[in-house]
Write an enzyme that holds these catalytic residues in place. Structure first.
Site, short mmCIF file in Angstrom:
data_model
loop_
_atom_site.label_atom_id
_atom_site.label_comp_id
_atom_site.label_asym_id
_atom_site.label_seq_id
_atom_site.Cartn_x
_atom_site.Cartn_y
_atom_site.Cartn_z
N LYS A 112 0.82 -1.22 0.00
CA LYS A 112 0.00 0.00 0.00
C LYS A 112 0.85 1.26 0.00
CE LYS A 112 -4.43 -1.57 1.60
NZ LYS A 112 -5.57 -1.39 2.47
N LYS A 195 -10.99 -10.75 -10.51
CA LYS A 195 -11.95 -10.84 -9.40
C LYS A 195 -13.09 -9.84 -9.57
CE LYS A 195 -11.09 -10.34 -4.91
NZ LYS A 195 -10.49 -10.27 -3.57
N LYS A 198 -15.39 -3.84 -6.74
CA LYS A 198 -16.09 -2.56 -6.87
C LYS A 198 -15.24 -1.55 -7.64
CE LYS A 198 -14.68 -0.37 -2.55
NZ LYS A 198 -13.36 -0.08 -2.97
#
Ligand code: AMP
Ligand code: TRP
Length: 336
Positions: A112, A195, A198
């Site tokens: 991240k 996958k 969203k």
């Protein structure tokens, strides 16, 4: 006493992957446990900029998706992490004993933070310490997490041992991870190798739990497939990822094995199969979506449920916090 703690980040729209991969397991687990704590981890969402937008709406949405999916509010308590300040208090205590070297090894932080590690915020670095506090403040015995969180649970177990040794008392028992794994990995309707997510730009790539019947039907009609008939075993779908994904979705919704579903439709074409899949989706997803719409219209009711959850969680957390403050050696405030 089996007490399960699960944490979900309020990240926005809830899709079929979230439902089949996480929410439904959590609803099923409540019957095997004595107490089920479901926490919308809004403070964790603060560590990533993209999740800060619409935190209030997303926290309610996450809560609504669990309630609408069949959470039994007498066995399960759903609440927002920020409503129980003891999480952050314990997190601070843990951060005073956790070596930075342990956190430096966390692969999620490295991913991240990327190349700009020096600019990454302290909260992102300390994320797993808050996660340890989330679970241990309740002395939870079980933690369901996906594969990607395994390392964080290991760290949580290391912190448990470290704390007990440091303060010479077995305050915390080791929490057991329940690795939910990729049992039901739902893929994009447009690309069977990606996958369902969203963050995909195309809404046609996913089924949202709040889609209406027409949208569900349209998305399945437009879902990528091929012109071949369906085989009679799931193994034969190895090189047909889009077909395999639709079979998996059908199997997960109908609580059947993919093999069984293949046998049901063997020799038939997608036109027939898609009609049946649409009916199944409408029967399962639509009522949940409608209940989510209803709950979200009555924010008062939703906030009451979250408030009751937080009251229950706070009472338990405060009992443990008293013991922890004493073990750590902090001066008791007058009157407590
Ligand atoms: P996320 O919003 O990606 O953090 O996911 C929240 C939860 O939903 C996690 O427990 C994931 O394992 C699960 N999940 C997300 N996407 C999928 C998917 N496509 N298939 C199965 N489970 C998923
Ligand atoms: N880190 C988890 C995730 O990204 C969410 C989470 C926060 C969590 N605190 C937790 C999960 C405690 C289990 C237990 O999905």
């Amino acid at each position: 006493m089996k007490r399960v703690f699960s944490g979900y980040r309020p990240t926005g729209d809830i899709h079929l992957g979230n439902y089949l991969g996480a929410i439904r397991n959590c609803v099923a687990m409540q019957h095997q446990m004595d107490e089920n704590l479901i926490c919308v981890v809004d403070l964790h969402a603060l560590t990533t900029l993209e999740d800060i937008k619409n935190l209030v709406g997303n926290t309610r949405l996450m809560a609504a998706s669990f309630i609408a999916s069949g959470i039994d509010l007498t066995r399960s308590h759903i609440f927002a992490q920020s409503h129980v300040p003891a999480h952050t208090e314990l997190s601070w205590i843990f951060s005073c004993i956790t070596p930075m070297g342990w956190l430096n090894r966390m692969t999620q932080f490295k991913e991240k933070a990327g190349k700009h590690r020096e600019n990454a915020c302290l909260g992102l670095f300390a994320y797993p310490v808050l996660m340890a506090a989330d679970v241990l403040i309740y002395k939870a015995t079980h933690v369901p997490v996906g594969e990607d969180q395994k390392q964080h649970v290991e760290l949580m177990r290391d912190i448990t041992g470290l704390f007990n040794r440091e303060f010479n008392k077995d305050v915390f028992a080791l929490p057991e991870p329940i690795i939910t794994g990729p049992a039901t990995r739902i893929m994009s309707l447009r690309d069977g190798t990606a996958k369902m997510s969203k963050s995909d730009a195309s809404d046609y790539s996913r089924i949202n739990m709040m889609d209406d019947a027409d949208t569900l039907a349209l998305k399945i009609r437009k879902a990528k497939t091929d012109a071949e008939a369906l085989p009679d075993t799931a193994k034969s779908l190895e090189f047909r990822p889009e077909a395999a994904n639709l079979i998996n979705i059908y199997a997960a919704l109908a609580n059947q094995t993919p093999d069984h579903v293949c046998k049901m439709f063997a020799g038939q074409y997608f036109s027939t199969f898609k009609k049946d899949l649409t009916d199944l989706l409408i029967a399962h997803v639509l009522p949940i979506g409608q209940e989510m719409h209803r709950l979200l219209q009555d924010k008062g009711e939703l906030d009451q449920i979250l408030n009751r959850g937080a009251n229950h969680a706070s009472a338990l957390a405060e009992t443990h916090m008293k013991e922890i403050r004493e073990v750590v050696g902090l001066l008791k405030p007058l009157g407590s």
